[in-house]
Design a protein around this motif. Structure first.
Motif, PDB file in Angstrom:
ATOM      1  N   VAL B  79      35.108  67.485  26.573  1.00 56.35           N
ATOM      2  CA  VAL B  79      33.894  67.817  26.112  1.00 56.35           C
ATOM      3  C   VAL B  79      33.388  69.018  25.542  1.00 56.35           C
ATOM      4  CG1 VAL B  79      31.100  67.038  26.454  1.00 56.35           C
ATOM      5  CG2 VAL B  79      33.186  65.784  27.866  1.00 56.35           C
ATOM      6  N   ALA B  80      33.213  69.175  24.233  1.00 59.50           N
ATOM      7  CA  ALA B  80      32.832  70.328  23.833  1.00 59.50           C
ATOM      8  C   ALA B  80      31.646  70.727  23.931  1.00 59.50           C
ATOM      9  CB  ALA B  80      33.500  70.173  22.122  1.00 59.50           C
ATOM     10  N   ASP B  81      31.346  71.707  24.530  1.00 57.10           N
ATOM     11  CA  ASP B  81      30.144  72.244  24.804  1.00 57.10           C
ATOM     12  C   ASP B  81      28.905  71.131  25.197  1.00 57.10           C
ATOM     13  OD1 ASP B  81      28.334  74.287  25.121  1.00 57.10           O
ATOM     14  OD2 ASP B  81      28.011  74.651  23.016  1.00 57.10           O
ATOM     15  N   VAL B  89      38.707  61.788  24.113  1.00 54.96           N
ATOM     16  CA  VAL B  89      39.407  60.974  25.207  1.00 54.96           C
ATOM     17  C   VAL B  89      40.915  60.560  24.747  1.00 54.96           C
ATOM     18  CG1 VAL B  89      39.166  59.075  26.832  1.00 54.96           C
ATOM     19  CG2 VAL B  89      37.055  59.813  25.636  1.00 54.96           C
ATOM     20  N   GLU B  90      41.629  60.908  25.850  1.00 52.67           N
ATOM     21  CA  GLU B  90      43.240  60.586  25.690  1.00 52.67           C
ATOM     22  C   GLU B  90      43.687  59.929  26.802  1.00 52.67           C
ATOM     23  OE1 GLU B  90      45.697  63.774  24.490  1.00 52.67           O
ATOM     24  OE2 GLU B  90      44.328  65.439  25.824  1.00 52.67           O
ATOM     25  N   SER B  91      44.923  59.019  26.569  1.00 46.50           N
ATOM     26  CA  SER B  91      45.491  58.606  27.804  1.00 46.50           C
ATOM     27  C   SER B  91      46.749  58.144  27.588  1.00 46.50           C
ATOM     28  CB  SER B  91      44.672  57.081  28.162  1.00 46.50           C
ATOM     29  OG  SER B  91      45.146  56.670  29.412  1.00 46.50           O
ATOM     30  N   PHE B 111      39.582  64.320  34.334  1.00 45.96           N
ATOM     31  CA  PHE B 111      40.056  63.125  34.466  1.00 45.96           C
ATOM     32  C   PHE B 111      39.211  62.098  34.847  1.00 45.96           C
ATOM     33  CE2 PHE B 111      43.556  66.152  35.034  1.00 45.96           C
ATOM     34  CZ  PHE B 111      44.494  65.916  33.832  1.00 45.96           C
ATOM     35  N   VAL B 112      39.303  60.957  34.386  1.00 46.97           N
ATOM     36  CA  VAL B 112      38.465  59.670  34.844  1.00 46.97           C
ATOM     37  C   VAL B 112      39.634  58.509  34.978  1.00 46.97           C
ATOM     38  CG1 VAL B 112      36.673  57.899  34.283  1.00 46.97           C
ATOM     39  CG2 VAL B 112      36.608  60.652  33.640  1.00 46.97           C
ATOM     40  N   VAL B 242      31.026  60.153  29.856  1.00 50.42           N
ATOM     41  CA  VAL B 242      32.082  59.038  30.390  1.00 50.42           C
ATOM     42  C   VAL B 242      31.735  57.598  30.033  1.00 50.42           C
ATOM     43  CG1 VAL B 242      33.423  57.727  32.061  1.00 50.42           C
ATOM     44  CG2 VAL B 242      33.038  60.320  32.276  1.00 50.42           C
ATOM     45  N   ARG B 243      32.455  56.940  28.904  1.00 44.40           N
ATOM     46  CA  ARG B 243      32.192  55.626  28.437  1.00 44.40           C
ATOM     47  C   ARG B 243      32.504  54.725  29.572  1.00 44.40           C
ATOM     48  NH1 ARG B 243      28.848  57.614  26.666  1.00 44.40           N
ATOM     49  NH2 ARG B 243      28.657  59.254  25.084  1.00 44.40           N
TER      50      ARG B 243
END
Lengths: 163, 243
Positions: B79-81, B89-91, B111-112, B242-243
């Protein structure tokens, strides 16, 4: 009352046969446990639960490997489950003689948790492995069950122990 | 054959050994497990997750999850600022092999871990046309493989993207919360191997479960609460992005 009552009787007979056929067929094809708990086959719950386990669980490991537990108690890795590093070993627990755990490559394994990453919580011990060990296997210096090295080397790598 | 004392003494241990084999041969059942006494969920402590991927690997091994499919996976958020509405998001490979180092400038990274939320009012079970998926009386969403048509309604219905069609069986598949383990008194494979305790299995009907104290004293959230799914995977310290 009706003129052609015969028609109605025939129709009723056909419908009755159809109804009976439906009831019989339904009873035959719908599994017995359907509707036991809800709109699904109740027996499916037991079927899912019947799957054999792959991870034995640390309690099972610790029942035999008490020496390792004693070692782990001296360090921070006591919180780790055995199979977190050694992999799924329920088959070994069932038959210790014929199924033996594979030898682990600590250079890969330790880095998964301890390679520095800005997304990791700051409290988690992290190193840049390239600077820290230069590709050496971690167990060259560290004992994984008790990772803290008692006698620190005179020149401590700068990246080490960022806690 | 007369049963003499000598023969009986030989027979008894033999029978005992045979009985041991009979017991070992029968699949492990859980006779002491009472469905009505449990209500399963999970606690995920985001500030503890180190993104090592142990849970993803353990899940695949425990449940024979095919390569490229995930019953649980880890996402890395950047999350930028102030841009909490546009997180990156990457996985990679579900986080199965951990994450490459990332040094993206400003902002926060974390991490989520994700998995089926075992919703009380689960959209996926509501859309199943044949009753192949259901919420068990102990609160776990399961799939009846022998009943599933593979129609994919449930895959689309899940707001969390937790379902997939197994390419081998062509039936819907998802996290079972290691139902075959929790009914035997074990924890799930992912919770078993989590090195930091970021994942904790929770029995919400067990008054002694530490989850109750945790929920009282922490700021806990579920994913997509606006969907009103009754999700039972609780996230501690979850960022608004977080989505």
């Amino acid at each position: 009352m009706f003129k052609d009552v015969e028609h109605l009787v025939r129709l009723a007979a056909v419908m009755l046969i159809a109804l009976v056929a439906f009831v019989v067929l339904r009873a035959a094809v719908v599994p017995r446990s359907f509707g036991q708990y809800g709109h699904y086959r109740g027996a499916a719950i037991a079927e899912v639960a019947a799957r054999p386990i792959a991870f034995a669980g640390h309690d099972t490991c610790e029942a035999c490997h008490t020496d390792v537990v004693d070692q782990k108690k001296q360090g921070r890795h006591i919180v780790l489950s055995c199979e977190a590093c050694h992999g799924a070993l329920a088959r070994h627990a069932d038959n210790p003689a014929s199924v033996t755990p594979p030898k682990l490559d600590t250079a890969v394994l330790c880095a998964r948790c301890h390679e520095a990453n800005s997304a990791k919580p700051k409290a988690s011990p992290q190193v840049v492995t390239a600077d820290h060990s230069g590709g050496l296997a971690c167990d060259t210096c560290h004992q994984p069950h008790r990772p803290k090295i008692d006698t620190q080397p005179a020149t401590k790598p700068a990246t080490e122990a960022r806690k | 054959m007369d049963i003499t004392r000598r023969r009986l003494l030989i027979l008894l241990p033999a029978a005992a050994i045979a009985w041991k084999f009979v017991q070992a041969g029968t699949p492990e059942s859980s006779p002491n497990y009472i469905l009505a006494e449990h209500w399963w969920g999970m606690l995920i402590d985001i500030p503890k997750c180190i993104g090592c991927g142990s849970c993803v690997r353990a899940c695949a091994e425990e449940n024979d999850v095919p390569d490229g499919y995930y019953r649980t996976w880890i996402e890395r958020y950047h999350v930028a600022d102030w841009k909490i509405e546009r997180p990156e998001v990457e996985s990679p490979n579900g986080g199965k092999q951990g994450f490459p180092p990332n040094e993206i400038g400003d902002g926060k990274n974390f991490f989520v871990p994700k998995l089926c939320n075992h919703c009380v009012d689960s959209p996926c079970t509501q859309v199943c046309p044949v009753g192949a998926t259901f919420v068990t009386p102990d609160g776990v969403v399961l799939v009846d493989k022998s009943y599933c048509l593979g129609c994919r309604y449930c895959v689309q219905a899940c707001p969390y993207g937790c379902r997939f069609i197994n390419p081998k069986t062509n039936t819907a598949e998802k996290c079972t919360l290691c139902y075959h383990r929790i009914t035997k008194g074990l924890t799930t494979a992912c919770c078993e191997v989590c090195p930091t305790g970021a994942r904790q299995l929770a029995d919400l009907k067990n008054p002694k479960d530490p989850i109750h104290d945790f929920l009282k004293t922490h700021t806990v959230q579920v994913l997509k609460p606006h969907m009103a799914t009754g999700a039972k995977v609780f996230y501690n310290g979850m960022d608004g992005s977080v989505r």
